[in-house]
Enzyme design. Sequence first.
Site, PDB file in Angstrom:
ATOM      1  N   ARG A 137       0.830  -1.204   0.000  1.00 17.71           N
ATOM      2  CA  ARG A 137       0.000   0.000   0.000  1.00 17.71           C
ATOM      3  C   ARG A 137       0.868   1.260   0.000  1.00 17.71           C
ATOM      4  NH1 ARG A 137      -2.422  -3.566   3.733  1.00 17.71           N
ATOM      5  NH2 ARG A 137      -1.443  -2.463   5.496  1.00 17.71           N
ATOM      6  N   CYS A 157       0.640  20.754 -10.586  1.00 16.63           N
ATOM      7  CA  CYS A 157      -0.823  20.705 -10.404  1.00 16.63           C
ATOM      8  C   CYS A 157      -1.246  19.267 -10.097  1.00 16.63           C
ATOM      9  CB  CYS A 157      -1.519  21.231 -11.651  1.00 16.63           C
ATOM     10  SG  CYS A 157      -1.175  22.969 -11.982  1.00 16.63           S
ATOM     11  N   ARG A 183      -4.061  19.293  -7.148  1.00 12.23           N
ATOM     12  CA  ARG A 183      -4.416  20.407  -6.259  1.00 12.23           C
ATOM     13  C   ARG A 183      -5.298  21.427  -6.957  1.00 12.23           C
ATOM     14  NH1 ARG A 183      -1.848  24.898  -7.697  1.00 12.23           N
ATOM     15  NH2 ARG A 183       0.009  24.675  -8.978  1.00 12.23           N
ATOM     16  N   ASP A 186      -7.600  23.681 -14.381  1.00 12.78           N
ATOM     17  CA  ASP A 186      -8.337  24.463 -15.365  1.00 12.78           C
ATOM     18  C   ASP A 186      -9.160  23.446 -16.168  1.00 12.78           C
ATOM     19  OD1 ASP A 186      -9.099  25.706 -17.744  1.00 12.78           O
ATOM     20  OD2 ASP A 186      -7.236  26.824 -17.973  1.00 12.78           O
ATOM     21  N   ILE A 225     -13.491  26.754 -13.573  1.00  9.37           N
ATOM     22  CA  ILE A 225     -13.702  27.259 -14.925  1.00  9.37           C
ATOM     23  C   ILE A 225     -13.385  28.752 -14.893  1.00  9.37           C
ATOM     24  CG2 ILE A 225     -15.385  27.666 -16.752  1.00  9.37           C
ATOM     25  CD1 ILE A 225     -16.899  25.179 -15.727  1.00  9.37           C
ATOM     26  N   ALA A 281      -4.734  31.362 -18.710  1.00 11.56           N
ATOM     27  CA  ALA A 281      -4.290  32.207 -17.601  1.00 11.56           C
ATOM     28  C   ALA A 281      -2.934  31.726 -17.122  1.00 11.56           C
ATOM     29  CB  ALA A 281      -5.308  32.157 -16.464  1.00 11.56           C
TER      30      ALA A 281
END
Length: 282
Positions: A137, A157, A183, A186, A225, A281
């Site tokens: 595990r 990300c 985390r 987009d 979004i 962005a």
Amino acid sequence: MSKADELFVSMCQDILDNGTTTEGQKVRPHWEDGTPAYTIKNFGVTNRYDLREEFPALTLRRTALKSAMDEILWIYQRKSNNINDLHSHIWDEWADETGSIGKAYGYQIAQKSHYAEGDFDQMDRVLYDLQHTPFSRRIMTNMYTFSDLSEMHLYPCAYSVTYNVTEQPGDEKPTLNMVLMQRSQDILAANNWNVCQYAILLMMVAQSCGMIAGELLHVIVDAHIYDRHVDIVRELIARPQYPAPRVSLNPEVTNFYDFTTDDLIVEEYEHGPQIKNIPIAV
């Protein structure tokens, strides 16, 4: 119809209907013209994809599967943090004059640690454990190294992957499952790109370890979004949906480090028109 389409439409509609806005708050991202990039967001979105049923590519629009695979190979196989080792240009915005994105992504996967069995980098340890102790595990990779964040041009990300093996009585082979922790995402620009990337990674690792690719559980902490994407998303999720494509790997490849994008086989991929010039962005 594609289950990935159904999940995507449901997720987007829920964000649009029930999400909270960051408008007026202090935010880091901005548009090319310097305007703050606000979002509508949901906290803690989880989606589950079963690769035994279908490959989770959107049909609302085309996902460039070979380019997605190339980036995942760049991180986990080539273990690179230099855009000169990548065939697409998605990381150009964050690269310095040498092509480096700092101590991020592939750099972290390449870092070696000492174990009783010897020294392994993160991906080599995953492959070793799946071959020697598949029901452990503790089989995972993690790119969120706090001591190196200041030297990353962009914090990761999608930062953590955990592998888990299951086997039912009578199964011909064990099933390899994956949890992808992210985390921030987009949703318009990156959601299905990341889903398909890690589905392909799961398929490659499973095949190299003599297992069946099973479930991909995708956990997104901040699913958002952007304000300038709202109308695009509304148009996208109203499009016709088609059956999922058939996606497989060259069965002759059994070593993770031998896979290339030529080994990805995509068949019967029917999809809607591509969306061009999506504002990003930064």
